[in-house]
Design a protein around this motif. Structure first.
Motif, PDB file in Angstrom:
ATOM      1  N   LEU A  42       0.793  -1.052   0.230  1.00 41.80           N
ATOM      2  CA  LEU A  42       0.100  -0.024   0.116  1.00 41.80           C
ATOM      3  C   LEU A  42       0.847   1.229   0.091  1.00 41.80           C
ATOM      4  O   LEU A  42       0.501   2.482  -0.802  1.00 41.80           O
ATOM      5  CB  LEU A  42      -1.037   0.156   1.338  1.00 41.80           C
ATOM      6  N   TRP A  43       2.097   1.167   0.531  1.00 40.92           N
ATOM      7  CA  TRP A  43       2.800   2.277   0.884  1.00 40.92           C
ATOM      8  C   TRP A  43       3.480   2.439  -0.701  1.00 40.92           C
ATOM      9  O   TRP A  43       3.592   3.660  -1.103  1.00 40.92           O
ATOM     10  CB  TRP A  43       4.217   2.245   1.629  1.00 40.92           C
ATOM     11  N   SER A  44       4.005   1.381  -1.458  1.00 36.24           N
ATOM     12  CA  SER A  44       4.365   1.549  -2.835  1.00 36.24           C
ATOM     13  C   SER A  44       3.379   2.336  -3.602  1.00 36.24           C
ATOM     14  O   SER A  44       3.648   3.219  -4.429  1.00 36.24           O
ATOM     15  CB  SER A  44       4.969   0.061  -3.195  1.00 36.24           C
ATOM     16  N   LEU A  45       2.104   1.754  -3.580  1.00 38.97           N
ATOM     17  CA  LEU A  45       1.005   2.489  -4.291  1.00 38.97           C
ATOM     18  C   LEU A  45       0.964   3.842  -4.080  1.00 38.97           C
ATOM     19  O   LEU A  45       0.936   4.557  -5.212  1.00 38.97           O
ATOM     20  CB  LEU A  45      -0.181   1.538  -4.258  1.00 38.97           C
ATOM     21  N   ALA A  46       1.053   4.185  -2.780  1.00 41.89           N
ATOM     22  CA  ALA A  46       0.690   5.594  -2.263  1.00 41.89           C
ATOM     23  C   ALA A  46       1.667   6.484  -2.766  1.00 41.89           C
ATOM     24  O   ALA A  46       1.561   7.542  -3.206  1.00 41.89           O
ATOM     25  CB  ALA A  46       0.613   5.707  -0.887  1.00 41.89           C
ATOM     26  N   MET A  47       2.888   6.043  -2.645  1.00 43.78           N
ATOM     27  CA  MET A  47       4.226   6.748  -3.146  1.00 43.78           C
ATOM     28  C   MET A  47       4.091   7.010  -4.484  1.00 43.78           C
ATOM     29  O   MET A  47       4.413   8.058  -5.052  1.00 43.78           O
ATOM     30  CB  MET A  47       5.579   6.004  -2.606  1.00 43.78           C
ATOM     31  N   ALA A  48       3.802   5.914  -5.295  1.00 44.59           N
ATOM     32  CA  ALA A  48       3.820   5.960  -6.707  1.00 44.59           C
ATOM     33  C   ALA A  48       2.704   7.100  -7.238  1.00 44.59           C
ATOM     34  O   ALA A  48       2.788   7.942  -8.304  1.00 44.59           O
ATOM     35  CB  ALA A  48       3.571   4.838  -7.406  1.00 44.59           C
ATOM     36  N   GLY A  70       2.417  18.161   0.246  1.00 42.89           N
ATOM     37  CA  GLY A  70       1.763  17.602   1.479  1.00 42.89           C
ATOM     38  C   GLY A  70       1.148  16.129   1.445  1.00 42.89           C
ATOM     39  O   GLY A  70       1.408  15.410   2.193  1.00 42.89           O
ATOM     40  N   LEU A  71       0.588  15.921   0.127  1.00 41.00           N
ATOM     41  CA  LEU A  71       0.031  14.406   0.159  1.00 41.00           C
ATOM     42  C   LEU A  71       1.029  13.579  -0.158  1.00 41.00           C
ATOM     43  O   LEU A  71       1.040  12.499   0.265  1.00 41.00           O
ATOM     44  CB  LEU A  71      -0.608  14.551  -1.224  1.00 41.00           C
ATOM     45  N   ASN A  72       2.377  14.169  -0.689  1.00 44.62           N
ATOM     46  CA  ASN A  72       3.585  13.354  -0.725  1.00 44.62           C
ATOM     47  C   ASN A  72       4.226  12.615   0.528  1.00 44.62           C
ATOM     48  O   ASN A  72       4.693  11.903   0.663  1.00 44.62           O
ATOM     49  CB  ASN A  72       4.583  14.070  -1.848  1.00 44.62           C
ATOM     50  N   GLY A  73       3.973  13.694   1.591  1.00 41.75           N
ATOM     51  CA  GLY A  73       4.504  13.366   2.838  1.00 41.75           C
ATOM     52  C   GLY A  73       3.734  12.271   3.587  1.00 41.75           C
ATOM     53  O   GLY A  73       4.214  11.711   4.355  1.00 41.75           O
ATOM     54  N   ILE A  74       2.378  12.043   2.975  1.00 42.22           N
ATOM     55  CA  ILE A  74       1.626  10.671   3.594  1.00 42.22           C
ATOM     56  C   ILE A  74       2.512   9.584   3.478  1.00 42.22           C
ATOM     57  O   ILE A  74       2.920   8.844   4.518  1.00 42.22           O
ATOM     58  CB  ILE A  74       0.329  10.776   3.173  1.00 42.22           C
ATOM     59  N   PRO A  75       2.822   9.191   2.539  1.00 42.00           N
ATOM     60  CA  PRO A  75       3.645   7.829   2.303  1.00 42.00           C
ATOM     61  C   PRO A  75       5.209   8.041   2.725  1.00 42.00           C
ATOM     62  O   PRO A  75       5.879   7.115   3.041  1.00 42.00           O
ATOM     63  CB  PRO A  75       3.807   7.668   0.500  1.00 42.00           C
ATOM     64  N   ILE A  76       5.705   9.368   2.965  1.00 40.89           N
ATOM     65  CA  ILE A  76       7.000   9.487   3.460  1.00 40.89           C
ATOM     66  C   ILE A  76       6.981   8.992   4.784  1.00 40.89           C
ATOM     67  O   ILE A  76       7.969   8.425   5.235  1.00 40.89           O
ATOM     68  CB  ILE A  76       7.421  11.169   3.106  1.00 40.89           C
ATOM     69  N   ALA A  77       5.756   9.137   5.544  1.00 36.32           N
ATOM     70  CA  ALA A  77       5.930   8.635   6.849  1.00 36.32           C
ATOM     71  C   ALA A  77       5.950   7.128   6.905  1.00 36.32           C
ATOM     72  O   ALA A  77       6.529   6.745   8.055  1.00 36.32           O
ATOM     73  CB  ALA A  77       4.438   9.110   7.355  1.00 36.32           C
ATOM     74  N   ALA A  78       5.823   6.392   6.063  1.00 34.42           N
ATOM     75  CA  ALA A  78       5.994   4.919   6.000  1.00 34.42           C
ATOM     76  C   ALA A  78       7.164   4.630   5.449  1.00 34.42           C
ATOM     77  O   ALA A  78       7.295   3.176   5.108  1.00 34.42           O
ATOM     78  CB  ALA A  78       4.677   4.367   5.442  1.00 34.42           C
ATOM     79  N   LYS A  79       8.187   5.504   5.314  1.00 39.45           N
ATOM     80  CA  LYS A  79       9.244   4.963   4.491  1.00 39.45           C
ATOM     81  C   LYS A  79      10.183   3.861   5.603  1.00 39.45           C
ATOM     82  O   LYS A  79      10.869   2.926   5.014  1.00 39.45           O
ATOM     83  CB  LYS A  79      10.350   6.139   4.586  1.00 39.45           C
ATOM     84  N   PHE A  80       9.871   3.868   6.739  1.00 41.70           N
ATOM     85  CA  PHE A  80      10.505   2.723   7.721  1.00 41.70           C
ATOM     86  C   PHE A  80       9.886   1.478   7.202  1.00 41.70           C
ATOM     87  O   PHE A  80      10.742   0.235   7.569  1.00 41.70           O
ATOM     88  CB  PHE A  80       9.842   3.083   8.998  1.00 41.70           C
ATOM     89  N   LEU A  81       9.027   1.182   6.559  1.00 40.21           N
ATOM     90  CA  LEU A  81       8.389  -0.060   6.133  1.00 40.21           C
ATOM     91  C   LEU A  81       9.436  -0.673   5.261  1.00 40.21           C
ATOM     92  O   LEU A  81       9.772  -1.938   4.936  1.00 40.21           O
ATOM     93  CB  LEU A  81       7.144  -0.228   5.286  1.00 40.21           C
ATOM     94  N   ALA A  82      10.082   0.034   4.164  1.00 42.21           N
ATOM     95  CA  ALA A  82      10.979  -0.441   3.204  1.00 42.21           C
ATOM     96  C   ALA A  82      12.150  -1.158   4.059  1.00 42.21           C
ATOM     97  O   ALA A  82      12.469  -2.364   3.594  1.00 42.21           O
ATOM     98  CB  ALA A  82      11.551   0.634   2.179  1.00 42.21           C
ATOM     99  N   ASP A  83      12.603  -0.658   4.838  1.00 40.58           N
ATOM    100  CA  ASP A  83      13.689  -1.214   5.613  1.00 40.58           C
ATOM    101  C   ASP A  83      13.336  -2.244   6.672  1.00 40.58           C
ATOM    102  O   ASP A  83      13.957  -3.380   6.651  1.00 40.58           O
ATOM    103  CB  ASP A  83      14.436   0.092   6.744  1.00 40.58           C
ATOM    104  N   ALA A  84      12.220  -2.532   7.182  1.00 45.74           N
ATOM    105  CA  ALA A  84      11.762  -3.560   8.085  1.00 45.74           C
ATOM    106  C   ALA A  84      11.505  -4.549   7.012  1.00 45.74           C
ATOM    107  O   ALA A  84      11.897  -5.817   7.471  1.00 45.74           O
ATOM    108  CB  ALA A  84      10.276  -3.001   8.465  1.00 45.74           C
ATOM    109  N   VAL A  85      10.856  -4.352   5.816  1.00 45.38           N
ATOM    110  CA  VAL A  85      10.663  -5.851   4.943  1.00 45.38           C
ATOM    111  C   VAL A  85      11.894  -6.167   4.335  1.00 45.38           C
ATOM    112  O   VAL A  85      12.231  -7.560   4.232  1.00 45.38           O
ATOM    113  CB  VAL A  85       9.749  -5.253   3.782  1.00 45.38           C
ATOM    114  N   LEU A  86      12.967  -5.183   4.327  1.00 44.66           N
ATOM    115  CA  LEU A  86      14.226  -5.819   3.695  1.00 44.66           C
ATOM    116  C   LEU A  86      14.970  -6.495   4.669  1.00 44.66           C
ATOM    117  O   LEU A  86      15.536  -7.607   4.635  1.00 44.66           O
ATOM    118  CB  LEU A  86      14.830  -4.606   3.280  1.00 44.66           C
ATOM    119  N   ALA A  87      14.758  -6.069   5.984  1.00 50.99           N
ATOM    120  CA  ALA A  87      15.675  -6.944   7.098  1.00 50.99           C
ATOM    121  C   ALA A  87      14.834  -8.175   7.113  1.00 50.99           C
ATOM    122  O   ALA A  87      15.582  -9.123   7.528  1.00 50.99           O
ATOM    123  CB  ALA A  87      15.183  -6.206   8.338  1.00 50.99           C
ATOM    124  N   ASP A  88      13.516  -8.221   7.172  1.00 48.73           N
ATOM    125  CA  ASP A  88      12.839  -9.574   6.947  1.00 48.73           C
ATOM    126  C   ASP A  88      13.270 -10.562   6.052  1.00 48.73           C
ATOM    127  O   ASP A  88      13.443 -11.608   6.147  1.00 48.73           O
ATOM    128  CB  ASP A  88      11.294  -9.552   6.803  1.00 48.73           C
TER     129      ASP A  88
END
Length: 102
Positions: A42-48, A70-88
């Motif tokens: 969902l984050w990837s879709l929102a960022m795109a 401002g709308l682009n800031g919404i998915p910026i808030a979830a940038k932590f997800l990319a690092d978390a999924v990569l770690a997994d």
């Protein structure tokens, strides 16, 4: 009314960071409800989607650019997800192969 590049840039950065700070709890709540992978997609879709909105902006659309930032800031808030999924993924690969392949 003077419209300088620095004023517009400042407004855009402020809008993006403000929205990122305000929507971080929303992303964390979604992770708890739906799981990391679904929210990461969902984050990837929102960022795109929010980045694509910049294609419709012209140099005269100052307020529109600030809103899209401002709308682009919404998915910026979830940038932590990319690092978390990569770690997994790295941990799962280590589980499968017995060694780290970073």
């Amino acid at each position: 009314r003077h419209c300088s590049t620095m004023v517009i840039l400042g407004a855009c950065v402020t809008a993006a960071l403000l929205m990122a700070v305000l929507t971080t709890p929303l992303w964390l709540m979604l992770v708890n409800k739906l799981g990391k992978v679904k929210v990461w997609l969902l984050w990837s879709l929102a960022m795109a989607s929010t980045n694509f909105l910049f294609c419709f902006m012209d140099k005269s659309y100052v307020m529109g650019v600030v809103i899209v930032c401002g709308l682009n800031g919404i998915p910026i808030a979830a940038k932590f997800l990319a690092d978390a999924v990569l770690a997994d993924i790295i941990d799962y690969d280590e589980f499968l192969t017995g060694g780290r392949n970073e």
